[in-house]
Design an enzyme around this catalytic site. Structure first.
Site, short mmCIF file in Angstrom:
data_model
loop_
_atom_site.label_atom_id
_atom_site.label_comp_id
_atom_site.label_asym_id
_atom_site.label_seq_id
_atom_site.Cartn_x
_atom_site.Cartn_y
_atom_site.Cartn_z
N LYS A 51 0.81 -1.22 0.00
CA LYS A 51 0.00 0.00 0.00
C LYS A 51 0.84 1.27 0.00
O LYS A 51 0.39 2.33 -0.47
CB LYS A 51 -0.94 0.00 1.21
N SER A 69 0.60 -10.13 -0.77
CA SER A 69 0.36 -8.69 -0.71
C SER A 69 0.55 -8.05 0.66
O SER A 69 0.64 -6.83 0.75
CB SER A 69 -1.06 -8.38 -1.21
#
Length: 407
Positions: free
Chosen positions: A52, A301
């Site tokens: 992110k 992720s």
């Protein structure tokens, strides 16, 4: 979008002044298991343990001179924005729901330091988001969305640029999907020349819903277990880049099965993954022969896993694997009845839970029983013995309503 790969490579190059490229390495355990060359792109090893920060960096670097950035997040996006506010030396106000775990609040504060202010607003994310957007408008700041923004998508595409630099174009890439920022970036970078699998948690399959409807739609209900990918509506900008992906190239995986992958990667490989971070690896179970002898990249992720959740993860994994079951047993209210039941258990069966649900003067009482065993087939033997002895019972392992209140 023809210059998109070039812009993604430029974003990746600019990031090198802030943090190194995350590792891309072949995983021998998974390669042997699936008969393929399985590579892991380890976004769980980024400074904030997720990808992110890439989108936050790219969006912020393209707005020089901005004095105030605002975002709403209960997790990885908040940490990425906080990290980049400190890096760029700008002020950030991060809105988080009141129900956000303290660990995530503390990590966000740690990454942002004096550059950020955290405001706790609302019990639910939607309330928090509205408050953040209202404040941003009043204060004249720049709002940083977690995925539905072209600069954010471009920043997430730096993951693909790093894969390209090390490995070139793999045969197949498995990408987790939440709001679609990462998947939109990866697909826009590599284009249609390679195979993709976009994987979502069953309780948050907003891409699949949008593909079926032909446009982004709101899910009626979202299971927040895989919180990093549990999004109720895919972004408009992200869906514009994903609308042609095709349902055949998407997968949804059950949250309980995801728990088995989290435990496997932790116990076998020593890799700590959050539920959303394990999605791409879990999807390999469904790909089977289609990936044999092919070069496959799985993007892990995120690794922001709170170990206080480990008992829940283990519990859900055992129930999915069939080695732990719960049932309600009608037990005669007489001396020796419990002993009769215990004598039925096999040598590998263990009582993990035993609780009278109702005490009364009746001839029979209801008991909540939890049994763990080493092999799921042992339950066939146990239930056959119970039937032969005339015990009345109800298996509630997969009954969501009863399990929610009793287990």
């Amino acid at each position: 979008m023809t210059d998109f790969p070039e812009r993604a490579r430029a974003a990746a190059a600019a990031m090198r002044d802030v943090f190194p490229a995350t590792p891309l390495a072949k995983n021998q355990h998974l390669s042997d298991l699936y008969g393929a060359d399985i590579w892991l792109k380890r976004e769980d090893l980024a400074p904030v343990r997720s990808y992110k920060m890439r989108g936050a960096f790219n969006a912020m670097r393209k707005k020089p001179g901005t004095e105030l950035f605002v975002c709403a997040s209960a997790g990885n996006h908040a940490q990425g924005v906080a990290f980049m506010c400190r890096h760029f030396g700008t002020r950030g106000v991060i809105f988080m729901p009141v129900t956000t775990p303290q660990q995530k609040i503390q990590k966000t504060r740690m990454f942002g330091g004096d550059s950020i202010e955290i405001r706790m607003v609302g019990d639910y994310f939607d309330d928090c988001l509205k408050a953040a957007q209202a404040f941003c408008s009043e204060a004249g700041g720049v709002f940083l969305p977690p995925f539905d923004d072209e600069d954010v998508i471009e920043g997430q595409a730096s993951v693909a640029a790093e894969i390209d630099e090390v490995l070139g174009r793999p045969d197949h890439i498995v990408v987790p999907v939440g709001g679609g920022g990462l998947s939109a970036g990866v697909l826009s970078y590599f284009g249609p020349e390679i195979a993709y699998t976009l994987v979502e948690p069953s309780g948050g399959a907003c891409l699949r819903a949008a593909l079926l409807a032909g446009e982004p739609v709101a899910l009626p209900r979202v299971d927040t277990f895989a919180d990093g990918a549990a999004v109720g509506r895919i972004g408009e900008a992200t869906f514009a880049r994903l609308r042609d992906v095709g349902l055949a190239n998407t997968l949804t995986v059950p949250e309980d099965r995801l728990c088995t992958t989290i435990l496997d990667m932790l116990n076998v490989e020593g890799i700590v993954l959050e539920p959303a971070g394990a999605l791409s690896i879990d999807a390999l179970k469904d790909l089977g022969q289609s990936i044999r002898r092919r070069t496959v990249v799985c993007i892990t992720s995120g690794g922001n896993f709170d170990f206080e959740r480990l008992p829940e993860v283990k519990e859900r994994a055992q129930r999915f694997s069939g080695v732990k079951k719960y049932f309600i047993l009608r037990l005669p209210q007489r001396p020796g009845a419990l002993r009769d039941f215990l004598e039925i258990l096999g040598p590998e069966d263990d009582v993990a839970r035993f609780e009278y649900l109702k005490k009364s003067a009746r001839n029979f009482g209801s008991v909540l029983i939890g049994i763990e065993t080493s092999n799921a087939r042992n339950f066939e033997v146990l239930f056959a013995k119970l039937d032969a002895r005339g015990f009345v019972y109800q298996d509630i392992t997969t009954d969501e309503t009863l399990a929610q209140f009793l287990i």
